[in-house]
Design an enzyme around this catalytic site. Structure first.
Site, PDB file in Angstrom:
ATOM      1  N   SER A 145       0.849  -1.189   0.000  1.00 48.75           N
ATOM      2  CA  SER A 145       0.000   0.000   0.000  1.00 48.75           C
ATOM      3  C   SER A 145       0.884   1.237   0.000  1.00 48.75           C
ATOM      4  CB  SER A 145      -0.892   0.003   1.248  1.00 48.75           C
ATOM      5  OG  SER A 145      -1.518   1.258   1.453  1.00 48.75           O
ATOM      6  N   TYR A 158      -3.725  -0.995   9.957  1.00 52.04           N
ATOM      7  CA  TYR A 158      -3.543  -1.116   8.507  1.00 52.04           C
ATOM      8  C   TYR A 158      -2.141  -0.661   8.107  1.00 52.04           C
ATOM      9  CZ  TYR A 158      -4.561  -0.853   3.508  1.00 52.04           C
ATOM     10  OH  TYR A 158      -4.535  -1.036   2.145  1.00 52.04           O
TER      11      TYR A 158
END
Length: 253
Positions: A145, A158
């Site tokens: 990410s 996350y």
């Protein structure tokens, strides 16, 4: 010809979380390049099955809960039993939980870490053992990410998990390259998927995001198909432990 290096005809790819969005885009890209697909999802990926089968490739539908490790042996077994081998693993399945770090719960921490990094490692381990048994190497593609590079806000587990994905990608590449196993990652930027519908609907926030992206648009699931096929193919045989940002230039700003 150089294009032959990108040909995946006769290969078998496991793709997790491919019922919609980015996983669907990558599964379809691999199928178009010649792969049969083992799709691992918590729900039936009806649309993805139809799209893959329209390319003339097979789709094996495997239902699994990657929040825990119990289903991992069955995933590998289904792929080998029904398609004879495994050549590619795409660890796409993941979740996100949002809250201020000061209030973040242990449950939200554990849920995200379990599916985003723990299952990535142990599914990769199981598939790597199959690659070694087959004796022909293989390709593992993890989905990182932008928050593998940045801190973000209100997504502590996350950010931690995606930083972990980039780190464990390097670790696995270091250990498994001797077996002709390439382990790399893709870090998507802001993508137009179901998960970002609210952001795109917010006129002010949407403008802030687009103003930061040099390409001037949100990414699409199809934008990941090319990088995924490249990392799954012989064209990437000398790339080990690297994370490719597919972000329209976001990280360059």
């Amino acid at each position: 010809m150089i294009l032959d290096s990108f040909n995946l005809q006769g290969k078998v790819a496991i793709v997790t979380g491919c019922d919609t969005g980015l996983g669907q885009g990558m599964a379809l890209g691999l199928a178009n390049a010649g792969c049969d697909i083992v799709g691992v999802n918590i729900v039936e990926p009806t649309e993805t099955i139809q799209m893959v089968e329209q390319t003339g490739r097979k789709f094996i539908d495997v239902r699994a809960n990657l929040m825990k490790l119990d289903d991992i042996p069955a995933i590998v077994d289904r792929a080998v039993t029904e398609l004879g081998r495994i050549d590619v693993l795409v660890n796409n399945a993941g979740i996100i939980r949002r809250n201020d770090a000061i209030d973040f719960s242990e449950q939200d921490w554990d849920d995200v870490m379990n599916i985003n990094v723990k299952s990535v490692f142990f599914l990769s381990q199981a598939v790597a053992k199959q690659f070694i048994a087959q004796g022909e190497g293989g390709k593992i593609i993890n989905i990182a990410s932008m928050l593998s590079f940045q801190g973000g806000i209100r997504v502590p587990s996350y950010t931690t998990s995606k930083s972990g994905v980039m780190g464990v990608t390097r670790l696995m590449a270091n250990e498994w390259a001797k077996h002709n196993i390439n382990v790399n990652a893709i870090a998507p930027g802001y993508m137009a998927t179901n998960n970002t519908a609210a952001l795109r609907a917010d006129e002010s926030r949407n403008k802030e995001i687009l103003d930061r992206i040099p390409a001037g648009r949100w990414g699409k699931p199809a934008d990941l198909a090319g990088p995924c096929v490249f990392l799954a193919s012989n064209a990437s045989d000398y790339i080990n432990g690297y994370t490719i940002a597919v972000d329209g230039g976001w990280l360059s700003r």
